[in-house]
Design a protein around this motif. Structure first.
Motif, PDB file in Angstrom:
ATOM      1  N   LEU A 156      26.333  45.505  27.491  1.00  0.00           N
ATOM      2  CA  LEU A 156      26.612  44.930  26.313  1.00  0.00           C
ATOM      3  C   LEU A 156      25.431  44.061  25.624  1.00  0.00           C
ATOM      4  O   LEU A 156      25.534  43.905  24.234  1.00  0.00           O
ATOM      5  CB  LEU A 156      27.904  44.077  26.315  1.00  0.00           C
ATOM      6  N   LEU A 157      24.740  43.444  26.119  1.00  0.00           N
ATOM      7  CA  LEU A 157      23.861  42.730  25.514  1.00  0.00           C
ATOM      8  C   LEU A 157      22.846  43.244  24.354  1.00  0.00           C
ATOM      9  O   LEU A 157      22.763  42.751  23.267  1.00  0.00           O
ATOM     10  CB  LEU A 157      22.856  42.122  26.700  1.00  0.00           C
ATOM     11  N   PRO A 158      22.374  44.347  24.528  1.00  0.00           N
ATOM     12  CA  PRO A 158      21.518  45.150  23.726  1.00  0.00           C
ATOM     13  C   PRO A 158      22.358  45.486  22.316  1.00  0.00           C
ATOM     14  O   PRO A 158      21.843  45.208  21.488  1.00  0.00           O
ATOM     15  CB  PRO A 158      21.047  46.468  24.393  1.00  0.00           C
ATOM     16  N   HIS A 159      23.457  45.674  22.625  1.00  0.00           N
ATOM     17  CA  HIS A 159      24.353  46.232  21.342  1.00  0.00           C
ATOM     18  C   HIS A 159      24.625  44.668  20.523  1.00  0.00           C
ATOM     19  O   HIS A 159      24.892  44.773  19.407  1.00  0.00           O
ATOM     20  CB  HIS A 159      25.417  46.730  21.514  1.00  0.00           C
ATOM     21  N   VAL A 160      25.060  43.643  21.177  1.00  0.00           N
ATOM     22  CA  VAL A 160      25.272  42.416  20.529  1.00  0.00           C
ATOM     23  C   VAL A 160      23.945  41.968  19.788  1.00  0.00           C
ATOM     24  O   VAL A 160      24.106  41.454  18.805  1.00  0.00           O
ATOM     25  CB  VAL A 160      25.757  41.467  21.752  1.00  0.00           C
ATOM     26  N   ALA A 161      23.026  41.877  20.349  1.00  0.00           N
ATOM     27  CA  ALA A 161      21.684  41.479  19.736  1.00  0.00           C
ATOM     28  C   ALA A 161      21.391  42.175  18.692  1.00  0.00           C
ATOM     29  O   ALA A 161      20.967  41.819  17.593  1.00  0.00           O
ATOM     30  CB  ALA A 161      20.528  41.482  20.676  1.00  0.00           C
ATOM     31  N   ALA A 162      21.450  43.647  18.527  1.00  0.00           N
ATOM     32  CA  ALA A 162      21.464  44.460  17.667  1.00  0.00           C
ATOM     33  C   ALA A 162      22.250  43.997  16.075  1.00  0.00           C
ATOM     34  O   ALA A 162      22.053  44.312  15.191  1.00  0.00           O
ATOM     35  CB  ALA A 162      21.774  45.898  17.690  1.00  0.00           C
ATOM     36  N   LYS A 163      23.465  43.377  16.673  1.00  0.00           N
ATOM     37  CA  LYS A 163      24.206  43.055  15.242  1.00  0.00           C
ATOM     38  C   LYS A 163      24.153  41.538  15.061  1.00  0.00           C
ATOM     39  O   LYS A 163      24.888  40.796  14.461  1.00  0.00           O
ATOM     40  CB  LYS A 163      26.014  43.308  15.865  1.00  0.00           C
TER      41      LYS A 163
ATOM     42  N   LEU B 189      29.125  35.962  24.016  1.00  0.00           N
ATOM     43  CA  LEU B 189      29.058  37.414  25.129  1.00  0.00           C
ATOM     44  C   LEU B 189      29.611  36.829  26.463  1.00  0.00           C
ATOM     45  O   LEU B 189      30.245  37.610  27.173  1.00  0.00           O
ATOM     46  CB  LEU B 189      27.749  37.800  25.131  1.00  0.00           C
ATOM     47  N   GLU B 190      29.470  35.425  26.803  1.00  0.00           N
ATOM     48  CA  GLU B 190      29.621  35.174  27.954  1.00  0.00           C
ATOM     49  C   GLU B 190      31.454  35.394  28.052  1.00  0.00           C
ATOM     50  O   GLU B 190      32.072  35.677  29.105  1.00  0.00           O
ATOM     51  CB  GLU B 190      29.341  33.874  28.397  1.00  0.00           C
ATOM     52  N   GLN B 191      32.011  34.962  27.117  1.00  0.00           N
ATOM     53  CA  GLN B 191      33.410  34.882  26.997  1.00  0.00           C
ATOM     54  C   GLN B 191      33.943  36.357  27.188  1.00  0.00           C
ATOM     55  O   GLN B 191      34.855  36.552  27.773  1.00  0.00           O
ATOM     56  CB  GLN B 191      33.909  34.266  25.792  1.00  0.00           C
ATOM     57  N   VAL B 192      33.302  37.147  26.518  1.00  0.00           N
ATOM     58  CA  VAL B 192      33.750  38.702  26.655  1.00  0.00           C
ATOM     59  C   VAL B 192      33.535  39.347  27.989  1.00  0.00           C
ATOM     60  O   VAL B 192      34.313  40.001  28.293  1.00  0.00           O
ATOM     61  CB  VAL B 192      32.835  39.404  25.525  1.00  0.00           C
TER      62      VAL B 192
END
Length: 296
Positions: A110-117, A125-128
């Protein structure tokens, strides 16, 4: 490790998570994380759990049933015991390593997609990841437990094959002579004569009280969320390929029940439980090995 995982079992994906409302396509990454986490942990759990449970079961049943002439009764008792012991051992040893592995893989996917937005706040992200990990932990544990039990049922039949064959041969050659296992019953030995009367073996079938010890394995709790595994889920091995299901025959169940009815008409029904899968800290596989080593 489990082909078509989303179509076989219900992977929990909370649609109310803001990240998935913004990017619905990311929900498809969750089953991949679950699959990778199981693959990372399952090998060590299966090998050790199956080895320990099969060895303990073989030694226990061949001694307890040393004077039991019916090979079906011996086989059924072994299946009940090994499925319970193997499943329980798998659940105990896989839970925390699986939680760590699931957290790691969810984060990595998930991290790459979160960073892209531009959602760079790690707390979000930790909570997700925390929510998704908790929601799918029981599912992963139950799949690993199922893989362990399927493998244990297959292996125990091979492990007790000599004992089963010895009873068949004795029945064919000396049908009127009471059977006893010469590996355990010898002239002048203290066992089983030194046992208390209730536990002492006698010629012929076991009593209802003695059989109840093995029947009670069927009533022991297994996974907490077994309902999440569909009844038609095929047996899986560590590679994720379908393996032949090993289940007791109806003749075996009937024979086992009949043995108890010789002493008392009240016997409980029998059925096998269940249906026939990077950080600086220790890896999940290493954690499994550490837990198993501490227990043994």
């Amino acid at each position: 490790i489990i082909p078509n995982l989303p179509s076989l079992v219900h992977v929990m994906v909370n649609s109310q998570i803001p990240l998935f409302r913004m990017q619905p396509g990311l929900k498809s990454l969750v089953p991949h994380a679950v699959d990778r986490a199981i693959k990372e942990v399952i090998s060590a759990v299966v090998e050790r759990s199956v080895t320990i449970s099969c060895l303990a079961t073989r030694e226990m049943v061949t001694k307890d049933f040393a004077m039991e002439p019916d090979e079906n009764v011996l086989k059924k008792a072994a299946q009940l015991m090994v499925s319970s012991v193997a499943g329980s051992l798998a659940l105990v040893t896989c839970r925390e390593p699986l939680r760590v592995s699931l957290t790691n893989h969810l984060w990595q996917l998930l991290l790459p997609h979160v960073a892209a937005k531009d959602m760079n706040e790690t707390a979000v992200l930790e909570q997700v990841v925390h929510v998704l990990s908790n929601e799918n932990l029981e599912l992963g544990c139950n799949l690993i437990e199922k893989a362990v039990v399927d493998r244990a049922l297959s292996d125990i039949e091979e492990s007790i094959a000599p004992a089963l064959q010895a009873r068949r041969e004795h029945k064919a050659r000396k049908p009127n002579v009471p059977y006893f296992d010469t590996g355990y019953i010898t002239t002048g030995s203290k066992w089983p004569q030194a046992l208390p009367e209730m536990l002492r073996l006698k010629k012929g079938p076991l009593s209802a009280q003695q059989l109840k010890v093995y029947k009670d394995f069927n009533n022991m709790p297994m996974g907490n969320s077994k309902a999440r595994l569909p009844a038609g889920l095929p047996p899986l091995n560590v590679s994720g390929t379908v393996t032949p299901s090993v289940t007791p025959t109806q003749e075996s169940v009937t024979s086992f029940q009949a043995q108890g009815q010789q002493a008392t008409p009240a016997t409980s029904p029998l059925a096998l439980p269940g249906g026939p899968l990077t950080s600086t800290s220790p890896t999940p596989a290493q954690q499994v090995q550490a837990v198993l080593s501490a227990e043994t």
